[in-house]
Design a protein around this motif. Structure first.
Motif, PDB file in Angstrom:
ATOM      1  N   THR A   7      45.201  44.664  46.335  1.00 51.60           N
ATOM      2  CA  THR A   7      43.979  44.667  45.543  1.00 51.60           C
ATOM      3  C   THR A   7      43.191  43.378  45.767  1.00 51.60           C
ATOM      4  O   THR A   7      43.760  42.277  45.825  1.00 51.60           O
ATOM      5  N   ASN A   9      41.538  41.794  43.807  1.00 49.73           N
ATOM      6  CA  ASN A   9      41.643  40.867  42.672  1.00 49.73           C
ATOM      7  C   ASN A   9      42.773  39.857  42.858  1.00 49.73           C
ATOM      8  O   ASN A   9      42.770  38.791  42.243  1.00 49.73           O
ATOM      9  N   ARG A  52      56.098  44.879  39.062  1.00 51.70           N
ATOM     10  CA  ARG A  52      55.634  44.399  37.766  1.00 51.70           C
ATOM     11  C   ARG A  52      55.103  45.550  36.928  1.00 51.70           C
ATOM     12  O   ARG A  52      54.526  46.509  37.450  1.00 51.70           O
ATOM     13  N   ARG A  53      55.252  45.373  35.633  1.00 54.03           N
ATOM     14  CA  ARG A  53      54.935  46.436  34.682  1.00 54.03           C
ATOM     15  C   ARG A  53      53.503  46.940  34.817  1.00 54.03           C
ATOM     16  O   ARG A  53      53.238  48.136  34.683  1.00 54.03           O
ATOM     17  N   HIS A  54      52.597  46.036  35.080  1.00 53.78           N
ATOM     18  CA  HIS A  54      51.191  46.431  35.139  1.00 53.78           C
ATOM     19  C   HIS A  54      50.648  46.423  36.564  1.00 53.78           C
ATOM     20  O   HIS A  54      49.456  46.224  36.786  1.00 53.78           O
ATOM     21  N   MET A  55      51.543  46.600  37.514  1.00 53.66           N
ATOM     22  CA  MET A  55      51.114  46.813  38.889  1.00 53.66           C
ATOM     23  C   MET A  55      51.395  48.257  39.277  1.00 53.66           C
ATOM     24  O   MET A  55      52.229  48.937  38.661  1.00 53.66           O
ATOM     25  N   GLN A  84      46.295  47.017  40.789  1.00 52.25           N
ATOM     26  CA  GLN A  84      46.507  46.729  39.368  1.00 52.25           C
ATOM     27  C   GLN A  84      46.500  48.045  38.604  1.00 52.25           C
ATOM     28  O   GLN A  84      45.648  48.903  38.839  1.00 52.25           O
ATOM     29  N   ALA A  85      47.459  48.192  37.684  1.00 49.99           N
ATOM     30  CA  ALA A  85      47.415  49.338  36.777  1.00 49.99           C
ATOM     31  C   ALA A  85      46.449  49.014  35.642  1.00 49.99           C
ATOM     32  O   ALA A  85      46.425  47.889  35.149  1.00 49.99           O
ATOM     33  N   LEU A  86      45.690  49.984  35.239  1.00 59.16           N
ATOM     34  CA  LEU A  86      44.723  49.713  34.175  1.00 59.16           C
ATOM     35  C   LEU A  86      45.413  49.385  32.861  1.00 59.16           C
ATOM     36  O   LEU A  86      44.809  48.811  31.957  1.00 59.16           O
ATOM     37  N   GLY A  88      47.242  47.085  32.385  1.00 62.90           N
ATOM     38  CA  GLY A  88      47.281  45.629  32.255  1.00 62.90           C
ATOM     39  C   GLY A  88      45.980  45.036  31.752  1.00 62.90           C
ATOM     40  O   GLY A  88      45.875  43.822  31.609  1.00 62.90           O
ATOM     41  N   GLY A  89      45.000  45.855  31.465  1.00 67.98           N
ATOM     42  CA  GLY A  89      43.749  45.346  30.900  1.00 67.98           C
ATOM     43  C   GLY A  89      42.703  45.095  31.957  1.00 67.98           C
ATOM     44  O   GLY A  89      42.931  45.231  33.153  1.00 67.98           O
TER      45      GLY A  89
ATOM     46  N   GLY B  54      47.450  39.204  33.262  1.00 74.74           N
ATOM     47  CA  GLY B  54      47.881  40.486  32.703  1.00 74.74           C
ATOM     48  C   GLY B  54      48.685  41.317  33.676  1.00 74.74           C
ATOM     49  O   GLY B  54      49.626  42.012  33.288  1.00 74.74           O
ATOM     50  N   HIS B  55      48.333  41.254  34.953  1.00 69.95           N
ATOM     51  CA  HIS B  55      49.005  42.085  35.945  1.00 69.95           C
ATOM     52  C   HIS B  55      50.034  41.326  36.756  1.00 69.95           C
ATOM     53  O   HIS B  55      51.075  41.862  37.114  1.00 69.95           O
ATOM     54  N   PHE B  56      49.732  40.068  37.046  1.00 67.68           N
ATOM     55  CA  PHE B  56      50.505  39.358  38.068  1.00 67.68           C
ATOM     56  C   PHE B  56      51.562  38.429  37.499  1.00 67.68           C
ATOM     57  O   PHE B  56      52.228  37.714  38.235  1.00 67.68           O
TER      58      PHE B  56
END
Lengths: 89, 367
Positions: A7, A9, A52-55, A84-86, A88-89, B54-56
């Motif tokens: 990503t 980001n 990772r939880r929000h990946m 990135q999973a959404l 995660g915000g 938040g993600h990383f």
């Protein structure tokens, strides 16, 4: 070799251009990338080397099924997107 | 006197500088990123910033010679296959760094030594300015650690680290929820030191268990180190014997609930708190933002409000978001609604530095 795209980001924090890697599974391909970019590992995987939880990872258009060991098979023609999973915000 | 205040916020790290009597925002680092803590090491001159993307995941950065660089992040060991490791409520503990929740220097003679408290309950130590980290196994492997639980977080959080100014091998930490723990040998052995604290929200047979307590923030008097203050979930507690025992401070107006506490550097009886309505509402009493101050060890309190918003204020001051400088005259606190307030006379008068910052996690003075 499989193509791995990170990503955009992530690039704000760490250099991670699209790469190519060999391997029979998502784990093997990612490990090949991390060998030359060790700091990237901690941005994608947690301390137990699970995703990772929000990946999120998409392999050839399908969400990764094995988020713990990343054993989903790939081929030399595979496209792996690390996103990135959404959640995660 | 410290002429700089550094505020860690949900959207960056902000530096506020005193200039000709006024305080102005003079710098912003990591703009847009979630900065959870800042720490200035007086021994080395290094600055440290903890970020939590938040993600990383959580990351650490160090500034030396004006330049930030990412450094090693404390990491949990590989969880042995088949190991069952659950918290006090039976939830599986992740063996992975969730957040960096406290960061402090070792003693003045321990150059490069840092302590780092984390969620889900691991304490780490670095001996090389954060270049590498080791998990303090004696605490992590302590069987009582599995009685801890999250308090405001999903998992146990080591939020306060007090290195004894008389002996750097004595370190006390505060845990939500795991009480107060002490080592007297630099981390080799640990014991719970929260006798006297109580948790009214637990069943009677559990409420006084030291290992189940939820101190929100713990500070140690630099001038009389046997005096410690704790802003606890259940109120304010004080220890006069180096955390061996604690007693509740009662009749605190307008509320004894809160998160933050600061102690005067040379007057152990003088401490400040940021009260709120307990427990589920967590807003200032009557919408009036105030700070409370005791000068007599908690027998009486001043309610300080001059210069603070006194109508429809819904600011909460998180546990790391109030700080005092080495003079004991200047205090600053920042709030969940982006307010930053500062006093130069121990709280008698406050000035609003900003009310438009991002939600604040932490405040520190810096030289």
């Amino acid at each position: 070799m499989a193509r791995i795209v990170f990503t955009a980001n992530l690039a704000r924090h760490i250099d991670c251009p699209a790469d190519e890697a060999e391997g029979a599974t998502v784990r093997e391909a990612l490990e090949a990338v991390f060998r030359t970019n060790e700091r990237l590992r901690g941005y994608v995987l947690d301390d137990q080397s699970a995703l990772r939880r929000h990946m999120a990872i998409v392999v050839d258009g399908k969400p990764l099924r094995d988020r713990v060991t990343l054993s989903d098979p790939i081929s030399a023609a595979s496209a792996i997107y690390v996103l990135q999973a959404l959640s995660g915000g | 006197m410290s002429d700089h205040v550094v505020v860690s916020t949900r959207k960056g790290l902000f530096t506020i500088e005193r200039d000709s009597g006024d305080w102005r925002i003079s710098g912003a680092d990591f703009l847009g990123d979630n900065v959870t803590l800042f720490f200035h090491d007086q021994r080395s001159g290094h600055d440290y910033a903890a970020l939590n993307h938040g993600h990383f995941g959580a990351k650490l950065h160090r500034r030396s010679n004006g330049r930030w660089e990412e450094i090693a992040t404390p990491a949990y060991p590989l969880k042995p296959e088949g190991l069952v490791d659950r918290d006090g409520w039976g939830k599986d503990i992740p063996y992975s760094l969730i957040n960096i929740f406290s960061l402090e220097a070792g003693g003045p003679e321990e150059d490069g030594l840092l302590w780092c408290g984390t969620i889900p309950g691991g304490l780490f130590r670095s001996r090389d300015h954060g270049g590498t980290w080791e998990l303090i196994r004696a605490l992590w492997d302590h069987p009582k650690r599995q009685q801890w639980s999250g308090g405001g977080t999903d998992w146990p959080a080591i939020h306060s680290i007090c290195v004894d100014p008389r002996d750097s091998a004595i370190v006390r930490i505060g845990i939500s929820c795991g009480g107060v723990w002490e080592t007297r040998d630099g981390g080799e052995t640990w014991a719970c030191r929260a006798d006297g604290m109580f948790a009214a929200f637990l069943p009677p047979e559990m409420s006084r268990d030291p290992n189940l307590q939820d101190p929100h923030c713990l500070v140690q008097s630099p001038s009389a180190p046997d005096r410690l203050w704790a802003q606890h979930h259940n109120g304010i507690f004080r220890s006069d014997d180096g955390s061996a025992s604690w007693r509740e401070i009662v009749d605190v107006p307008p509320s004894s609930f809160g998160f933050a506490v600061a102690v005067h550097p040379r007057e152990p009886d003088t401490a400040w708190f940021a009260p709120a309505i307990k427990d589920e509402r967590r807003i200032p009493v009557d919408g009036k933002l105030v700070v409370t101050r005791t000068r007599d060890g908690g027998r009486t309190f001043d309610v300080l409000r001059e210069g603070l918003p006194q109508s429809h204020a819904y600011d909460v001051v998180y546990r790391h978001a109030m700080a005092i400088d080495e003079s004991g005259d200047r205090l600053a606190f920042a709030t969940t609604t982006g307010g930053l307030y500062l006093t130069e006379d121990q709280g008698d008068h406050w000035r609003e530095i900003s009310h438009t910052l991002p939600p604040a996690h932490a405040v520190r003075f810096a030289p």
